[in-house]
Motif scaffolding. Structure first.
Motif, mmCIF file in Angstrom:
data_model
loop_
_atom_site.group_PDB
_atom_site.id
_atom_site.type_symbol
_atom_site.label_atom_id
_atom_site.label_comp_id
_atom_site.label_asym_id
_atom_site.label_seq_id
_atom_site.Cartn_x
_atom_site.Cartn_y
_atom_site.Cartn_z
ATOM 1 N N PHE A 58 38.561 34.729 36.624
ATOM 2 C CA PHE A 58 38.765 34.579 38.123
ATOM 3 C C PHE A 58 37.454 35.102 38.431
ATOM 4 O O PHE A 58 37.322 35.212 39.963
ATOM 5 N N ARG A 63 35.787 29.114 36.359
ATOM 6 C CA ARG A 63 37.250 28.806 36.160
ATOM 7 C C ARG A 63 37.430 28.434 34.635
ATOM 8 O O ARG A 63 36.737 27.300 34.391
ATOM 9 N N ASN A 102 45.315 38.011 40.589
ATOM 10 C CA ASN A 102 44.518 36.819 39.967
ATOM 11 C C ASN A 102 44.561 37.178 38.424
ATOM 12 O O ASN A 102 44.663 36.242 37.546
ATOM 13 N N ARG A 105 47.953 35.969 37.113
ATOM 14 C CA ARG A 105 47.836 34.390 36.926
ATOM 15 C C ARG A 105 47.289 34.012 35.599
ATOM 16 O O ARG A 105 47.685 33.048 34.988
ATOM 17 N N GLU A 106 46.037 34.625 35.295
ATOM 18 C CA GLU A 106 45.556 34.132 34.037
ATOM 19 C C GLU A 106 46.472 34.784 32.676
ATOM 20 O O GLU A 106 46.445 33.855 31.941
#
Length: 449
Positions: A58, A63, A102, A105-106
């Protein structure tokens, strides 16, 4: 010092805070740089490598690509060693690391890549309970899809219910996941009922989602409901059924021997402005042949050609294949020769199957003469390469050396390689007949490709 070296230095000398140490670099990342840093952590420091990967995902201007997710999972064996994801999250907790949405999310994307449904669910619960971070719709979707792929529909449905309690609404991706999951476990009727729920929530459907439900209903034999959905689709604007939708329904009726209903769908298809394709043709023709209704299959070809614009060659090729499947080789041969003598061009599968059947029946000379006829028609490009080897081997074994030599020259001209397990037997006979140079050229084709 290059960027990779700088990142590695900060990563390994982090003074207890990996993310803070890395953030001091303010790097301009790319996938090559990320992969080189991951390689520096393999195999001795996998947890550190995964932690770097999550942080990198992030950063401004960068990305991860699908390739980098795949590379990270393979490099650190995340699919086989799922504990590394748990250890990662626990390390954040133990260090009192300042985490954000974030980062999770990863982490969930890594779970998605490694297909770790149970771990993804654990991460979802852990981020809420230990870090007070609420999941968004995208994060729920990752876990719901993983549960569905794992066959755990009950958990997926509970998560969807949980979303509404958190002021989140399932979107098209959510419904797509649960619909596919329900159909996979044989519950397409429940999937169909979700369409009403989607309308209540003003969530638009699309052709892909409706086609999944339609196909699921057809597979399970819920034809009344399938026809009801087909009717809804025909009335819809952007979700009108396509050739795949109609063919799915036709195929289902054919499997049940309901030919009249299958043909009704074909007429309904034409009335809606949708034309059949070669899959539709084969579905109906093959089903009729299997039931011994070959005469009706012949009549149906004219209907496909006139009303649906399917080429006569494609229709006849489907019939040739079906006749071979029901052990009517002579009739298939007759139709095939009619195609060659007329304007129709046989397709690759029909041509190859006829030749292969002749070889299997020890009719290699008939196979050779048919190959010549196909060549004169200009259709030799429609023959699978292994058929040449089978035919050449058969001619050599039965001492038809003149024909074998001619076929070998055709193969040489078209750069068709001689394939195993037919290679050795054919080579020995050709060399004994004085065609050593031809053999050398023929065996050199593969090397030159």
């Amino acid at each position: 010092m290059g960027m990779v070296d700088t990142l590695c230095t900060h990563l390994h000398q982090n003074n207890g805070s990996v993310e803070n140490s890395l953030s001091k670099v303010k790097p301009k990342l790319d996938s090559q740089c990320v992969i080189e840093v991951l390689n520096s952590c393999h195999p001795k420091q996998p947890l550190l490598g995964v932690r770097f990967f999550v942080w990198a995902g992030f950063q401004s201007g960068y990305r991860h690509s699908a390739y980098t997710y795949s590379k990270a999972c393979k490099l650190f064996g995340i699919q086989q060693n799922a504990q590394i994801i748990r250890d990662l999250v626990l390390s954040y907790e133990a260090e009192g690391c300042l985490v954000n949405v974030n980062m999770f999310r990863e982490v969930l994307k890594l779970c998605k890549e490694a297909q770790l449904a149970d771990v993804a669910l654990w991460v979802l619960r852990k981020m809420e309970q230990s870090f007070n971070i609420g999941a968004d719709t995208v994060m729920y979707n990752v876990v719901i899809r993983l549960c569905c792929k794992n066959g755990d529909i009950e958990t997926a449905e509970k998560l969807i219910g949980e979303m509404s309690l958190n002021d989140l609404y399932p979107d098209l991706i959510t419904y797509m996941a649960i619909v596919e999951g329900l159909c996979d476990v044989g519950r397409p009727e429940h999937a169909y009922s979700l369409l009403k729920v989607m309308r209540v929530h003003r969530c638009s459907t699309n052709l892909v989602l409706l086609s999944v439900i339609l196909n699921g209903l057809c597979r399970s034999g819920s034809m009344e409901m399938a026809l009801e959905l087909l009717d809804e689709m025909e009335k819809g604007g952007d979700c009108r059924p396509n050739v795949v939708s109609y063919t799915s329904v036709i195929q289902s009726f054919c499997k049940r021997g309901q030919w009249t209903k299958a043909l009704d769908i074909l007429d309904r298809m034409k009335a809606s402005g949708c034309h059949a394709n070669h899959v539709t043709v084969f579905t109906l023709v093959d089903s009729l042949c299997v039931e011994g209704r070959v005469g009706e299959a012949y009549k149906l070809i004219d209907k496909f050609v006139v009303e649906h614009g399917v080429s006569y060659g494609d229709c006849c090729s489907s019939l040739v294949i079906s006749l071979i499947r029901i052990k009517k080789l002579d009739e298939a041969m007759k139709l095939f020769m009619e195609m060659l003598s007329g304007d129709a061009r046989p397709d690759t599968l029909a041509s190859s199957l006829v030749l292969k059947e002749l070889c299997m029946k020890d009719r290699v000379l008939d196979g050779f003469y048919l190959l010549e006829a196909i060549e004169n028609k200009g259709c030799l490009s429609a023959i699978d390469s292994d058929i040449y080897s089978i035919l050449l081997f058969g001619l050599c074994q039965r001492s038809h050396l003149t024909k074998a030599t001619k076929l070998a020259k055709i193969m040489l001209k078209k750069s068709v390689p001689l394939q195993s397990p037919y290679k050795e037997g054919a080579i020995d006979v050709l060399i004994e007949s004085g065609e050593k140079d031809l053999v050398n050229h023929l065996t050199g084709i593969r090397k030159g490709l």
